[in-house]
Design a protein around this motif. Structure first.
Motif, PDB file in Angstrom:
ATOM      1  N   ALA A  60       5.250  22.544  -8.176  1.00 12.87           N
ATOM      2  CA  ALA A  60       5.655  21.147  -8.368  1.00 12.87           C
ATOM      3  C   ALA A  60       7.121  21.036  -8.760  1.00 12.87           C
ATOM      4  N   GLY A  61       7.972  21.836  -8.132  1.00 12.73           N
ATOM      5  CA  GLY A  61       9.410  21.775  -8.366  1.00 12.73           C
ATOM      6  C   GLY A  61       9.921  22.695  -9.449  1.00 12.73           C
ATOM      7  N   TYR A  62       9.040  23.402 -10.144  1.00 17.74           N
ATOM      8  CA  TYR A  62       9.454  24.348 -11.175  1.00 17.74           C
ATOM      9  C   TYR A  62       9.552  25.748 -10.557  1.00 17.74           C
ATOM     10  N   PRO A  63      10.747  26.363 -10.486  1.00 18.51           N
ATOM     11  CA  PRO A  63      10.845  27.750 -10.008  1.00 18.51           C
ATOM     12  C   PRO A  63      10.269  28.699 -11.058  1.00 18.51           C
ATOM     13  N   VAL A  64       9.331  29.539 -10.643  1.00 18.97           N
ATOM     14  CA  VAL A  64       8.623  30.407 -11.584  1.00 18.97           C
ATOM     15  C   VAL A  64       8.441  31.794 -10.977  1.00 18.97           C
ATOM     16  N   PHE A  65       8.045  32.743 -11.824  1.00 16.96           N
ATOM     17  CA  PHE A  65       7.602  34.041 -11.321  1.00 16.96           C
ATOM     18  C   PHE A  65       6.522  34.600 -12.225  1.00 16.96           C
ATOM     19  N   VAL A  66       5.666  35.450 -11.645  1.00 16.34           N
ATOM     20  CA  VAL A  66       4.669  36.196 -12.411  1.00 16.34           C
ATOM     21  C   VAL A  66       5.003  37.669 -12.295  1.00 16.34           C
ATOM     22  N   ILE A  67       4.670  38.415 -13.348  1.00 16.46           N
ATOM     23  CA  ILE A  67       4.948  39.842 -13.377  1.00 16.46           C
ATOM     24  C   ILE A  67       3.849  40.530 -14.168  1.00 16.46           C
ATOM     25  N   ARG A  68       3.463  41.733 -13.741  1.00  9.35           N
ATOM     26  CA  ARG A  68       2.501  42.503 -14.533  1.00  9.35           C
ATOM     27  C   ARG A  68       3.279  43.333 -15.538  1.00  9.35           C
ATOM     28  N   ASP A  69       2.939  43.189 -16.818  1.00 15.18           N
ATOM     29  CA  ASP A  69       3.716  43.844 -17.862  1.00 15.18           C
ATOM     30  C   ASP A  69       3.257  45.277 -18.099  1.00 15.18           C
ATOM     31  N   ASP A  70       3.838  45.946 -19.086  1.00 14.78           N
ATOM     32  CA  ASP A  70       3.563  47.357 -19.325  1.00 14.78           C
ATOM     33  C   ASP A  70       2.115  47.616 -19.723  1.00 14.78           C
ATOM     34  N   ASP A  71       1.431  46.601 -20.248  1.00 17.24           N
ATOM     35  CA  ASP A  71       0.032  46.743 -20.636  1.00 17.24           C
ATOM     36  C   ASP A  71      -0.928  46.288 -19.544  1.00 17.24           C
ATOM     37  N   GLY A  72      -0.404  45.943 -18.368  1.00 17.48           N
ATOM     38  CA  GLY A  72      -1.244  45.505 -17.266  1.00 17.48           C
ATOM     39  C   GLY A  72      -1.611  44.040 -17.297  1.00 17.48           C
ATOM     40  N   VAL A  73      -1.009  43.275 -18.211  1.00 21.31           N
ATOM     41  CA  VAL A  73      -1.294  41.849 -18.333  1.00 21.31           C
ATOM     42  C   VAL A  73      -0.350  41.057 -17.423  1.00 21.31           C
ATOM     43  N   VAL A  74      -0.878  40.059 -16.746  1.00 21.91           N
ATOM     44  CA  VAL A  74      -0.035  39.192 -15.930  1.00 21.91           C
ATOM     45  C   VAL A  74       0.625  38.151 -16.825  1.00 21.91           C
ATOM     46  N   ARG A  75       1.951  38.096 -16.769  1.00 21.03           N
ATOM     47  CA  ARG A  75       2.729  37.110 -17.523  1.00 21.03           C
ATOM     48  C   ARG A  75       3.510  36.250 -16.541  1.00 21.03           C
ATOM     49  N   ALA A  76       3.888  35.061 -16.985  1.00 21.76           N
ATOM     50  CA  ALA A  76       4.616  34.142 -16.103  1.00 21.76           C
ATOM     51  C   ALA A  76       5.744  33.478 -16.864  1.00 21.76           C
ATOM     52  N   PHE A  77       6.843  33.213 -16.137  1.00 25.20           N
ATOM     53  CA  PHE A  77       8.040  32.644 -16.737  1.00 25.20           C
ATOM     54  C   PHE A  77       8.706  31.712 -15.736  1.00 25.20           C
ATOM     55  N   HIS A  78       9.479  30.778 -16.258  1.00 25.52           N
ATOM     56  CA  HIS A  78      10.397  30.039 -15.405  1.00 25.52           C
ATOM     57  C   HIS A  78      11.445  31.020 -14.879  1.00 25.52           C
ATOM     58  N   ASN A  79      11.780  30.890 -13.616  1.00 25.76           N
ATOM     59  CA  ASN A  79      12.696  31.828 -12.976  1.00 25.76           C
ATOM     60  C   ASN A  79      14.139  31.413 -13.259  1.00 25.76           C
ATOM     61  N   VAL A  80      14.507  31.464 -14.555  1.00 19.93           N
ATOM     62  CA  VAL A  80      15.820  30.987 -14.977  1.00 19.93           C
ATOM     63  C   VAL A  80      16.326  31.848 -16.128  1.00 19.93           C
ATOM     64  N   CYS A  81      17.552  32.292 -16.017  1.00 25.89           N
ATOM     65  CA  CYS A  81      18.162  33.092 -17.080  1.00 25.89           C
ATOM     66  C   CYS A  81      18.545  32.197 -18.250  1.00 25.89           C
ATOM     67  N   ARG A  82      18.385  32.722 -19.476  1.00 25.70           N
ATOM     68  CA  ARG A  82      18.701  31.961 -20.671  1.00 25.70           C
ATOM     69  C   ARG A  82      20.205  31.811 -20.893  1.00 25.70           C
ATOM     70  N   HIS A  83      21.010  32.542 -20.147  1.00 24.85           N
ATOM     71  CA  HIS A  83      22.460  32.492 -20.367  1.00 24.85           C
ATOM     72  C   HIS A  83      23.096  31.291 -19.681  1.00 24.85           C
ATOM     73  N   ARG A  84      23.105  31.294 -18.341  1.00 24.65           N
ATOM     74  CA  ARG A  84      23.750  30.200 -17.609  1.00 24.65           C
ATOM     75  C   ARG A  84      22.846  29.614 -16.529  1.00 24.65           C
ATOM     76  N   GLY A  85      21.548  29.885 -16.626  1.00 24.10           N
ATOM     77  CA  GLY A  85      20.602  29.232 -15.727  1.00 24.10           C
ATOM     78  C   GLY A  85      20.465  29.836 -14.352  1.00 24.10           C
ATOM     79  N   ALA A  86      20.920  31.061 -14.152  1.00 18.90           N
ATOM     80  CA  ALA A  86      20.807  31.682 -12.826  1.00 18.90           C
ATOM     81  C   ALA A  86      19.354  31.986 -12.482  1.00 18.90           C
ATOM     82  N   GLN A  87      19.067  32.057 -11.191  1.00 20.32           N
ATOM     83  CA  GLN A  87      17.756  32.497 -10.738  1.00 20.32           C
ATOM     84  C   GLN A  87      17.674  33.998 -10.925  1.00 20.32           C
ATOM     85  N   LEU A  88      16.668  34.455 -11.629  1.00 22.12           N
ATOM     86  CA  LEU A  88      16.573  35.870 -11.982  1.00 22.12           C
ATOM     87  C   LEU A  88      16.084  36.736 -10.822  1.00 22.12           C
ATOM     88  N   LEU A  89      15.018  36.322 -10.180  1.00 18.71           N
ATOM     89  CA  LEU A  89      14.410  37.093  -9.101  1.00 18.71           C
ATOM     90  C   LEU A  89      14.483  36.271  -7.822  1.00 18.71           C
TER      91      LEU A  89
END
Length: 360
Positions: A60-89
Motif C-alpha cells: 500500500a505504498g510503503y517500501p518494505v523488506f523481510v529478512i530471516r535473522d540469525d535465529d531463523g526468525v522472519v523480521r520485517a522493516f521499512h526499506n529506508v535508511c535511518r541516515h538520509r532515507g536511502a533505499q537499503l535493498l
C-alpha cells in the motif's frame, strides 16, 4: 423522496457512493486506517530459506523488506535508511550476508535491525544501536506464507485469521510448493474488486468455465462480520475439482485451498481506483512431469480473474465518470457485498493512534 427511491419498491440496501471508489482523500484514510492496521500477505517462506535471505516490495505504498535473522526468525522493516532515507535493498530478492549495508553512505544494520555502524560520521559522536535501528514492522509466518503489518502491535496473525486457521488445518499447505504467479496492474479500486469477488450474481453471465465445474445453483457465501471473513462454497459437478475451501479475509486476502494445490491471491492497493492483483499458484507435485497439468489448472483459475477484471474495469470507469451515483443491492444475491461495505465503514471509524506509522 428521491427519484431513485420513488422508482423502486420493496426493501433493499444501497451501494457505497460512487465517489468512495476514486477519492484521493478517502484512499489516504484507508491506507492508514485499513491497510496499515491489518495483516497483509507479502511473500512465501521458501524464498527465505537461510539467515540473510531477503525479499523486498511495497505494501500500500510503503517500501518494505523481510529478512530471516540469525535465529531463523522472519523480521520485517521499512526499506529506508535511518541516515538520509536511502533505499537499503534494491533487488527483489537476494542474500545480504551478515549486515544490511546502505548503498548511499554505508551505514550498516544487523539482521535484527539494530544499527551496526555509522561509517566515518565524526569524532566523539555515537548512536544508540536500538534507538537508531531500522523502522520495524510486524512479521509472522503461517503455514509457509509470510504476512506483514505496518502498524505495530495488535492481535496475532492466527487471531486475525480467526476460524480460517482451524477450518484450513487439514489442507496440506506446508507440502505445497510455488509453481507460478500472475500479477496484473488494473484501473480498479480495491473495494470494486472485493465486492465482485463476494457475489456470484454475475457468475452465470461471466464465468462459463466456473459454472461447468461447480453447482452454481447451490453457491453460497457465508459471512462472518465479527471475524471479518467470508466462506465461499458450492458442490462440485461430476468431473469437477476435488474438495476445496475458499476464503476471503477483509480487506483483501483470498485463499483457495485444495488437497493438490492452492491459489493464493491478494491485492496491493496502488492508489484510488488502482490495484495490483497478485496471484500465486502452489502444487504438491511441481515435478517437470506435472508442469503442463499444473499450468492448465493455474490458467483455468487465471481466466476467471481475467473475466472479472474485464467487466469491473468498465465499472470503475463509470464510477469515475460522474453519472452513476449509487445502486441497489440485492438482498438475495448481494448480502455479502453489503457485509463487505459495512466492514469498510466500520474500519474507518475513529480509533486509537497507530504505532509505527507517521501521522499526516
Amino acid at each position: 423522496m428521491t427519484t431513485e427511491t420513488s422508482a423502486a419498491a420493496g426493501s433493499f440496501d444501497w451501494t457505497l457512493p460512487a465517489s468512495d471508489y476514486c477519492d484521493p482523500a478517502l484512499y489516504q484514510r484507508e491506507r492508514k486506517e485499513i491497510f496499515a492496521r491489518n495483516w497483509m500477505l507479502f511473500t512465501w517462506s521458501e524464498r527465505l530459506q537461510k539467515p540473510g535471505d531477503y525479499v523486498t516490495g511495497t505494501l500500500a505504498g510503503y517500501p518494505v523488506f523481510v529478512i530471516r535473522d540469525d535465529d531463523g526468525v522472519v523480521r520485517a522493516f521499512h526499506n529506508v535508511c535511518r541516515h538520509r532515507g536511502a533505499q537499503l535493498l534494491e533487488k527483489e530478492e537476494g542474500h545480504c550476508g551478515k549486515l544490511v549495508v546502505c548503498p548511499y553512505h554505508s551505514w550498516s544494520f544487523t539482521r535484527d535491525g539494530a544499527l551496526n555502524k555509522a561509517v566515518d560520521f565524526g569524532e566523539g559522536i555515537t548512536f544508540d544501536p536500538k534507538a537508531w535501528g531500522l523502522y520495524a514492522i510486524d512479521a509472522e509466518e503461517w503455514r509457509g506464507l509470510v504476512f506483514l503489518r505496518i502498524a505495530r502491535g495488535g492481535e496475532s496473525l492466527i487471531d486475525w485469521l480467526g476460524p480460517i486457521h482451524a477450518m484450513a488445518a487439514d489442507y496440506p499447505l506446508e507440502q505445497q510448493h510455488y509453481f507460478m504467479s500472475k500479477d496484473r496492474d488494473c484501473a480498479v479500486d480495491w473495494k470494486v474488486y472485493g465486492e465482485n469477488y463476494l457475489e456470484c450474481y454475475h457468475c452465470r453471465t461471466m464465468h462459463p468455465g466456473l459454472c461447468e465445474s461447480m453447482d452454481i445453483d447451490n453457491y453460497r457465501i457465508d459471512t462472518y462480520p465479527k471475524d471479518k471473513f467470508f466462506h465461499l462454497h458450492a458442490p462440485k459437478r461430476d468431473g469437477g475439482l476435488t474438495r476445496g475451501l475458499y476464503f476471503y479475509r477483509f480487506p483483501f486476502l483470498m485463499l483457495n485451498l485444495y488437497d493438490w494445490g492452492s491459489s493464493i491471491a491478494t491485492i496491493e492497493p496502488l492508489g484510488p481506483g488502482r490495484i495490483r492483483h497478485i496471484n500465486w499458484y502452489f502444487f504438491t507435485d511441481v515435478s517437470p512431469e506435472k508442469a503442463e497439468e499444473n499450468r492448465r489448472s493455474a490458467e483455468w483459475s487465471a481466466q476467471i480473474v481475467t473475466e472479472d477484471l474485464d467487466i469491473i474495469t468498465g465499472v470503475q470507469r463509470n464510477l469515475e465518470a460522474g453519472i452513476y451515483t449509487r445502486g441497489p443491492l440485492s438482498p438475495k444475491n448481494e448480502y455479502s457485498v453489503k457485509a463487505f461495505q459495512d466492514m469498510c465503514r466500520e474500519a474507518l471509524e475513529p480509533k486509537a493512534p497507530l504505532r509505527g506509522v507517521a501521522a499526516e
